[in-house]
Scaffold this motif. Structure first.
Motif, PDB file in Angstrom:
ATOM      1  N   GLN A 132       0.806  -1.217   0.000  1.00 32.68           N
ATOM      2  CA  GLN A 132       0.000   0.000   0.000  1.00 32.68           C
ATOM      3  C   GLN A 132       0.843   1.273   0.000  1.00 32.68           C
ATOM      4  OE1 GLN A 132      -2.748  -1.697   3.255  1.00 32.68           O
ATOM      5  NE2 GLN A 132      -4.111  -0.409   2.064  1.00 32.68           N
ATOM      6  N   HIS A 156       0.921  -9.230   4.734  1.00 35.20           N
ATOM      7  CA  HIS A 156      -0.234  -8.351   4.544  1.00 35.20           C
ATOM      8  C   HIS A 156      -0.640  -8.449   3.071  1.00 35.20           C
ATOM      9  CE1 HIS A 156      -2.402  -4.693   6.450  1.00 35.20           C
ATOM     10  NE2 HIS A 156      -2.980  -4.911   5.289  1.00 35.20           N
ATOM     11  N   TRP A 157      -0.995  -9.685   2.656  1.00 32.76           N
ATOM     12  CA  TRP A 157      -1.731  -9.973   1.423  1.00 32.76           C
ATOM     13  C   TRP A 157      -0.914 -10.100   0.141  1.00 32.76           C
ATOM     14  CZ3 TRP A 157      -6.466  -6.134   1.866  1.00 32.76           C
ATOM     15  CH2 TRP A 157      -7.103  -6.333   3.107  1.00 32.76           C
ATOM     16  N   ASN A 197      -1.956 -10.657   8.553  1.00 37.51           N
ATOM     17  CA  ASN A 197      -2.980  -9.631   8.677  1.00 37.51           C
ATOM     18  C   ASN A 197      -4.268 -10.130   8.028  1.00 37.51           C
ATOM     19  OD1 ASN A 197      -3.882  -6.709   9.079  1.00 37.51           O
ATOM     20  ND2 ASN A 197      -4.333  -7.036   6.914  1.00 37.51           N
ATOM     21  N   GLU A 198      -5.326 -10.212   8.820  1.00 41.28           N
ATOM     22  CA  GLU A 198      -6.677 -10.445   8.305  1.00 41.28           C
ATOM     23  C   GLU A 198      -6.787 -11.614   7.336  1.00 41.28           C
ATOM     24  OE1 GLU A 198      -8.294  -6.818   6.703  1.00 41.28           O
ATOM     25  OE2 GLU A 198      -8.293  -5.833   8.621  1.00 41.28           O
ATOM     26  N   CYS A 232      -9.778 -11.642   4.936  1.00 38.66           N
ATOM     27  CA  CYS A 232      -9.743 -10.923   3.654  1.00 38.66           C
ATOM     28  C   CYS A 232      -8.982 -11.731   2.611  1.00 38.66           C
ATOM     29  CB  CYS A 232      -9.125  -9.541   3.843  1.00 38.66           C
ATOM     30  SG  CYS A 232     -10.133  -8.427   4.842  1.00 38.66           S
ATOM     31  N   ASN A 270      -9.470  -9.406  11.599  1.00 34.55           N
ATOM     32  CA  ASN A 270     -10.455  -8.315  11.548  1.00 34.55           C
ATOM     33  C   ASN A 270     -11.815  -8.855  11.964  1.00 34.55           C
ATOM     34  OD1 ASN A 270     -10.432  -9.661   8.891  1.00 34.55           O
ATOM     35  ND2 ASN A 270     -12.052  -8.192   8.391  1.00 34.55           N
ATOM     36  N   TYR A 316     -13.441  -1.891  12.001  1.00 37.80           N
ATOM     37  CA  TYR A 316     -13.893  -0.766  11.186  1.00 37.80           C
ATOM     38  C   TYR A 316     -15.388  -0.489  11.331  1.00 37.80           C
ATOM     39  CZ  TYR A 316      -9.306  -0.597   9.058  1.00 37.80           C
ATOM     40  OH  TYR A 316      -7.956  -0.458   8.875  1.00 37.80           O
ATOM     41  N   PHE A 317     -16.229  -1.521  11.234  1.00 43.77           N
ATOM     42  CA  PHE A 317     -17.686  -1.280  11.211  1.00 43.77           C
ATOM     43  C   PHE A 317     -18.426  -2.533  11.661  1.00 43.77           C
ATOM     44  CE2 PHE A 317     -16.328  -2.916   7.124  1.00 43.77           C
ATOM     45  CZ  PHE A 317     -17.297  -3.860   6.792  1.00 43.77           C
ATOM     46  N   TRP A 325     -19.006   2.535   4.697  1.00 46.37           N
ATOM     47  CA  TRP A 325     -19.087   1.815   5.968  1.00 46.37           C
ATOM     48  C   TRP A 325     -19.782   2.683   7.013  1.00 46.37           C
ATOM     49  CZ3 TRP A 325     -13.254  -0.154   6.171  1.00 46.37           C
ATOM     50  CH2 TRP A 325     -13.076  -1.109   5.149  1.00 46.37           C
ATOM     51  N   GLU A 329      -5.505  -2.077  13.919  1.00 45.60           N
ATOM     52  CA  GLU A 329      -6.045  -1.118  12.934  1.00 45.60           C
ATOM     53  C   GLU A 329      -7.409  -0.623  13.376  1.00 45.60           C
ATOM     54  OE1 GLU A 329      -6.369  -2.505   8.846  1.00 45.60           O
ATOM     55  OE2 GLU A 329      -4.370  -3.408   8.944  1.00 45.60           O
ATOM     56  N   TRP A 376      -5.178   3.272  11.658  1.00 45.92           N
ATOM     57  CA  TRP A 376      -5.050   3.024  10.227  1.00 45.92           C
ATOM     58  C   TRP A 376      -5.503   4.293   9.541  1.00 45.92           C
ATOM     59  CZ3 TRP A 376      -2.581  -0.517   7.444  1.00 45.92           C
ATOM     60  CH2 TRP A 376      -2.696  -0.383   6.056  1.00 45.92           C
ATOM     61  N   GLU A 393      -5.471   1.940  -1.496  1.00 44.04           N
ATOM     62  CA  GLU A 393      -6.525   1.232  -0.763  1.00 44.04           C
ATOM     63  C   GLU A 393      -7.044   0.053  -1.607  1.00 44.04           C
ATOM     64  OE1 GLU A 393      -7.535   0.908   2.267  1.00 44.04           O
ATOM     65  OE2 GLU A 393      -9.299  -0.262   1.743  1.00 44.04           O
ATOM     66  N   TRP A 394      -6.138  -0.867  -1.957  1.00 41.85           N
ATOM     67  CA  TRP A 394      -6.483  -2.119  -2.614  1.00 41.85           C
ATOM     68  C   TRP A 394      -7.389  -1.873  -3.825  1.00 41.85           C
ATOM     69  CZ3 TRP A 394      -2.779  -4.968  -0.983  1.00 41.85           C
ATOM     70  CH2 TRP A 394      -2.342  -4.870   0.336  1.00 41.85           C
ATOM     71  N   PHE A 447      -7.299   7.098   4.055  1.00 43.16           N
ATOM     72  CA  PHE A 447      -7.412   6.709   5.467  1.00 43.16           C
ATOM     73  C   PHE A 447      -6.362   7.405   6.344  1.00 43.16           C
ATOM     74  CE2 PHE A 447      -9.840   3.024   3.925  1.00 43.16           C
ATOM     75  CZ  PHE A 447     -10.658   2.701   4.999  1.00 43.16           C
TER      76      PHE A 447
HETATM   77  C1  PNW Z   1      -8.079  -3.651   6.210  1.00 49.78           C
HETATM   78  N1  PNW Z   1     -14.154  -5.702   5.186  1.00 49.78           N
HETATM   79  O1  PNW Z   1      -8.821  -4.217   5.165  1.00 49.78           O
HETATM   80  C2  PNW Z   1      -6.626  -3.858   5.819  1.00 49.78           C
HETATM   81  O2  PNW Z   1      -5.851  -4.513   6.793  1.00 49.78           O
HETATM   82  C3  PNW Z   1      -5.943  -2.631   5.337  1.00 49.78           C
HETATM   83  O3  PNW Z   1      -4.862  -2.972   4.511  1.00 49.78           O
HETATM   84  C4  PNW Z   1      -6.943  -1.736   4.638  1.00 49.78           C
HETATM   85  O4  PNW Z   1      -6.345  -0.650   3.993  1.00 49.78           O
HETATM   86  C5  PNW Z   1      -7.922  -1.269   5.700  1.00 49.78           C
HETATM   87  O5  PNW Z   1      -8.510  -2.354   6.395  1.00 49.78           O
HETATM   88  C6  PNW Z   1      -9.039  -0.384   5.157  1.00 49.78           C
HETATM   89  O6  PNW Z   1      -9.831  -1.087   4.238  1.00 49.78           O
HETATM   90  C7  PNW Z   1     -10.164  -4.532   5.249  1.00 49.78           C
HETATM   91  O7  PNW Z   1     -14.790  -5.586   4.110  1.00 49.78           O
HETATM   92  C8  PNW Z   1     -10.830  -4.719   4.043  1.00 49.78           C
HETATM   93  O8  PNW Z   1     -14.673  -6.148   6.219  1.00 49.78           O
HETATM   94  C9  PNW Z   1     -12.145  -5.099   4.029  1.00 49.78           C
HETATM   95  C10 PNW Z   1     -12.808  -5.306   5.226  1.00 49.78           C
HETATM   96  C11 PNW Z   1     -12.154  -5.123   6.435  1.00 49.78           C
HETATM   97  C12 PNW Z   1     -10.829  -4.727   6.434  1.00 49.78           C
END
Ligand code: PNW
Length: 461
Positions: free
Chosen positions: A26, A127-128, A171-172, A175, A227, A301-302, A340, A367, A414, A421-422, A430
């Motif tokens: 990223q 991290h992916w 990481n996650e 995802c 996550n 996040y949400f 979100w 994060e 984060w 952002e992917w 962010f």
């Molecule tokens: C995380 N969802 O990704 C990642 O760890 C980060 O690299 C990314 O930039 C950040 O959150 C913001 O998106 C996520 O859909 C992507 O639940 C998708 C989800 C959650 C986290």
């Protein structure tokens, strides 16, 4: 509450760690430098139609060349810690075998710069960005990738174990496995339930095998970052309750339970088998996956409300195996530019729930953050009141959980700076620090200044 009131109300336990987080693909750019191999994110982002505007991480924030300035910025913000990830294809361009010293040297320089600035490095191994060479041999759907990940981890800990105290394996994995192999919205872009469930298990197996290597190397602490999306049913009808159970199972419990208690949730095992995508567990795997951790990394996040029913055609493909009959409701109230919802209350509840699920395991918030459209004003300043509000309310929600007994030891925002952002490319910001992608100029946003003030007050008591 005004930002000043929110700020004045915040107190944190002594020794609480404050940092910011990023990830290699990223921010680094320099995609073709110093012998770096290709990753699945190079392939994905260079495939037409996959990312917003065809954006790629080729240049990103050019952090590979600007890391010294970026560490100076971290020092200016008063961070006590920095969470970053190592790019596997920089270190092992073919995924296995030949080690690229120049790749390792970059991380050694970065870590030394951090240590010199008094900032504690928190290193994430994955991290992916899986090496494309390993994807070509089946990727995470192939069991062998778990062993390759452990070997890669051993190379990195051998090179950096003398100077990095805190390590994270993945990481996650939700995802990487489900968004990458089921929804297809992340690399490798598959829509294949069998590959998705195989990826889930092989990622977790890779975590366990790598944990063994980290422990053997004698690192001070390590964990895994998961996550979490708290799930609620739209109504208490049996069908909606079951929809929420199934999504909570795959989103949250399928990753947490094996890591902290050595077993997949029985209901999830049944759901996946019924969907024709059983978890490929072999004898002994769960003991490996349940290797004791020093802390659990939590990304929040949400929250999500769901109902049962046929998926409307305008919804993106589900990330959930057998999730064709589940519908995610649109959030109520304001949303970030990611779409979100905003729920600090769900953050408090999540931390209390984790405290109950994994008693005695310290939690690190690895994060939390929000995306907004930044406006740079005539003086070059970036005022981001929504991000300031999000940050302070989530810090308050975290301290509320701590007061009620959750063992939270640190918080990483984060992200340090705007970045790739992917699939959403550079359109989603962010950062606590604004990045102008034409000039690579960094500007600390109001949220960055507020965060620095939170940290200053904490430091000076
Ligand atoms: C995380 N969802 O990704 C990642 O760890 C980060 O690299 C990314 O930039 C950040 O959150 C913001 O998106 C996520 O859909 C992507 O639940 C998708 C989800 C959650 C986290």
């Amino acid at each position: 509450d005004s930002p000043e009131d929110l700020l004045a109300g915040l107190t944190f336990p002594p020794g609480f760690v404050f940092g910011a987080a990023t990830a290699a693909y990223q921010i680094e750019g320099a995609a073709d430098e110093d012998g770096r191999g290709r990753s699945i994110w190079d392939t994905y982002s260079h495939t037409p139609g996959r990312t917003f505007g065809g954006h790629t991480g080729d240049v990103a924030c050019d952090h590979y060349h600007r890391y010294r300035d970026d560490v100076a910025l971290m020092r200016e913000l008063g961070l006590s810690a920095y969470r970053f990830s190592v790019s596997w294809p920089r270190v092992l361009p073919e995924g296995a075998g030949r080690v690229e010293q120049r790749g390792l040297d970059f991380y050694r320089r970065l870590v030394d710069e951090l240590l010199e600035a008094g900032i504690d490095p928190w290193l994430t191994l994955y991290h992916w960005d899986l090496p494309q060479a390993l994807q070509d041999r089946g990727g995470w759907a192939d069991r062998d990738t778990a062993a390759r990940f452990a070997d890669y981890s051993a190379v990195v800990v051998d090179a950096l174990g003398d100077r990095v105290r805190h390590w994270s394996t993945l990481n996650e994995p939700m995802c990487s496995s489900l968004i990458g192999h089921m929804a297809g919205a992340h690399a490798p872009g598959l829509q294949d339930p069998v590959a998705a469930s195989r990826a889930v298990h092989h990622l977790l197996l890779g975590h366990g095998l790598a944990a063994g290597r980290l422990r053997a190397a004698g690192v001070e602490s390590f964990g895994i970052t998961l996550n979490f999306t708290p799930m609620s049913p739209a109504t208490d009808s049996p069908a909606d309750l079951d929809a929420a159970r199934r999504l909570d199972g795959q989103q949250n419990r399928m990753f947490l339970d094996p890591v902290v208690s050595g077993a997949y949730p029985a209901d999830v095992v049944d759901d996946l088998a019924a969907a024709g995508a059983p978890l490929p567990v072999q004898d002994g795997d769960l003991e490996i996956i349940a290797a004791p951790l020093d802390w659990l990394g939590v990304n929040y996040y949400f929250e999500q409300t769901v109902r049962a029913g046929a998926r409307p055609a305008d919804k993106p493909p589900t990330s959930f195996i057998g999730g064709e009959n589940v519908v995610e409701l649109d959030p109520e109230g304001p949303t970030t530019t990611m779409g979100w919802g905003i729920s600090p209350r769900a953050f408090t509840d999540l931390l209390l729930w984790l405290g109950a699920k994994a008693p005695g395991l310290p939690l690190m918030i690895t994060e939390n953050g929000s995306a907004w459209d930044d406006v740079v004003d005539a003086e070059g300043a970036v005022h981001d009141p929504e991000r300031v509000d999000f940050l302070l309310r989530h810090l308050a929600a975290m301290t509320a959980a701590i007061e009620r007994g959750a063992d939270v030891r640190g918080y990483f925002a984060w992200s340090l700076m705007d970045n790739f952002e992917w699939a959403r490319g550079y359109a989603q910001r962010f950062g606590l620090v604004h990045v102008d992608y034409d000039t690579q100029r960094r500007t600390v946003k109001d949220s960055g200044r507020v965060y620095a003030e939170v940290l200053r007050r904490h430091r000076e008591g």
